[in-house]
Motif scaffolding. Structure first.
Motif, mmCIF file in Angstrom:
data_model
loop_
_atom_site.group_PDB
_atom_site.id
_atom_site.type_symbol
_atom_site.label_atom_id
_atom_site.label_comp_id
_atom_site.label_asym_id
_atom_site.label_seq_id
_atom_site.Cartn_x
_atom_site.Cartn_y
_atom_site.Cartn_z
ATOM 1 N N ILE A 49 0.843 -1.183 0.000
ATOM 2 C CA ILE A 49 0.000 0.000 0.000
ATOM 3 C C ILE A 49 0.888 1.246 0.000
ATOM 4 N N VAL A 50 0.540 2.227 -0.836
ATOM 5 C CA VAL A 50 1.256 3.498 -0.889
ATOM 6 C C VAL A 50 0.429 4.531 -0.136
ATOM 7 N N ILE A 51 1.071 5.144 0.877
ATOM 8 C CA ILE A 51 0.412 6.146 1.711
ATOM 9 C C ILE A 51 1.187 7.445 1.596
ATOM 10 N N LYS A 60 6.099 12.920 2.337
ATOM 11 C CA LYS A 60 6.803 11.648 2.255
ATOM 12 C C LYS A 60 5.799 10.606 1.781
ATOM 13 N N TYR A 61 6.322 9.472 1.385
ATOM 14 C CA TYR A 61 5.469 8.367 0.958
ATOM 15 C C TYR A 61 5.881 7.135 1.737
ATOM 16 N N ILE A 62 4.903 6.414 2.247
ATOM 17 C CA ILE A 62 5.143 5.217 3.039
ATOM 18 C C ILE A 62 4.700 4.015 2.219
ATOM 19 N N LEU A 63 5.592 3.044 2.074
ATOM 20 C CA LEU A 63 5.229 1.765 1.469
ATOM 21 C C LEU A 63 4.948 0.808 2.614
ATOM 22 N N LEU A 64 3.765 0.236 2.638
ATOM 23 C CA LEU A 64 3.341 -0.656 3.709
ATOM 24 C C LEU A 64 2.977 -1.998 3.107
ATOM 25 N N GLU A 65 3.716 -3.022 3.507
ATOM 26 C CA GLU A 65 3.447 -4.383 3.052
ATOM 27 C C GLU A 65 2.583 -5.038 4.120
ATOM 28 N N ILE A 66 1.319 -5.314 3.785
ATOM 29 C CA ILE A 66 0.357 -5.709 4.816
ATOM 30 C C ILE A 66 0.458 -7.167 5.268
ATOM 31 N N LYS A 67 1.237 -7.976 4.590
ATOM 32 C CA LYS A 67 1.400 -9.359 5.048
ATOM 33 C C LYS A 67 2.232 -9.397 6.320
ATOM 34 N N GLN A 71 7.402 -1.554 6.682
ATOM 35 C CA GLN A 71 7.198 -0.193 6.208
ATOM 36 C C GLN A 71 8.511 0.378 5.695
ATOM 37 N N LEU A 72 8.415 1.246 4.698
ATOM 38 C CA LEU A 72 9.574 1.954 4.173
ATOM 39 C C LEU A 72 9.117 3.370 3.856
ATOM 40 N N VAL A 73 9.816 4.368 4.421
ATOM 41 C CA VAL A 73 9.482 5.774 4.187
ATOM 42 C C VAL A 73 10.365 6.298 3.061
ATOM 43 N N LEU A 74 9.720 6.881 2.052
ATOM 44 C CA LEU A 74 10.417 7.378 0.874
ATOM 45 C C LEU A 74 10.338 8.894 0.794
ATOM 46 N N GLU A 75 11.311 9.477 0.108
ATOM 47 C CA GLU A 75 11.375 10.927 -0.066
ATOM 48 C C GLU A 75 10.396 11.436 -1.117
ATOM 49 N N GLY A 76 9.982 10.572 -2.043
ATOM 50 C CA GLY A 76 9.079 10.971 -3.111
ATOM 51 C C GLY A 76 8.237 9.796 -3.565
ATOM 52 N N PHE A 77 7.367 10.057 -4.521
ATOM 53 C CA PHE A 77 6.488 9.020 -5.045
ATOM 54 C C PHE A 77 7.303 8.029 -5.880
#
Length: 150
Positions: A49-51, A60-67, A71-77
């Motif tokens: 999921i991209v938040i 910032k953009y958070i990548l969340l793997e729901i399994k 989480q990984l916080v990114l500087e951009g999309f």
């Protein structure tokens, strides 16, 4: 990316239940001193999921793997680099931040940041011209081309 079809569950809060029974909660705060807003944008790679996290002067953009709730916080999309399993982010910096590019690789069902390139304050990037395994070429606002080796 598959666009988000869900809406907020509750007032200004995103809730995610992971397969491992853990629950993650992202709550908006509209106060002057701690303003933050979260928006679920959609899903990439079937389960990530991209938040978007918006603060006063940055996003910032958070990548969340729901399994597994990784989480990984990114500087951009994250944008996919054509014909690869690599992705690139390009930030929209706040007033006192530098421009950054992050290069990600999709490995083991999640993303890893392979490289982070931080530009000096005097370089104001306008366009990314080329990305490969060895170098990145960027054009600045004065149409000068800069090369960095990875």
């Amino acid at each position: 990316m598959v666009k988000n079809q869900r809406k907020y569950r509750g007032k200004n809060t995103l809730l995610f239940d992971c397969v491992n029974k853990k629950r993650l909660k992202y709550s908006d705060n509209e106060s002057d001193e701690n303003y933050v807003k979260f928006e679920e944008l959609g899903v990439i790679k079937n389960s990530i999921i991209v938040i978007q996290k918006t603060e006063y002067n940055s996003e910032k953009y958070i990548l969340l793997e729901i399994k597994s709730c990784r989480q990984l916080v990114l500087e951009g999309f994250p944008l996919r680099i054509e014909n690869t399993e690599k992705y690139l982010t390009f930030n929209n910096p706040g007033t006192d931040e530098a421009y950054k590019i992050q290069i990600l690789e999709y490995k083991n069902d999640f993303f890893e940041i392979e490289h982070t390139i931080t530009f000096p304050k005097e370089i104001l990037p306008k366009r990314i011209l080329k990305v490969d395994n060895k170098e990145v070429l960027v054009m600045d606002r004065e149409n000068r081309i800069w090369k960095t080796v990875l």
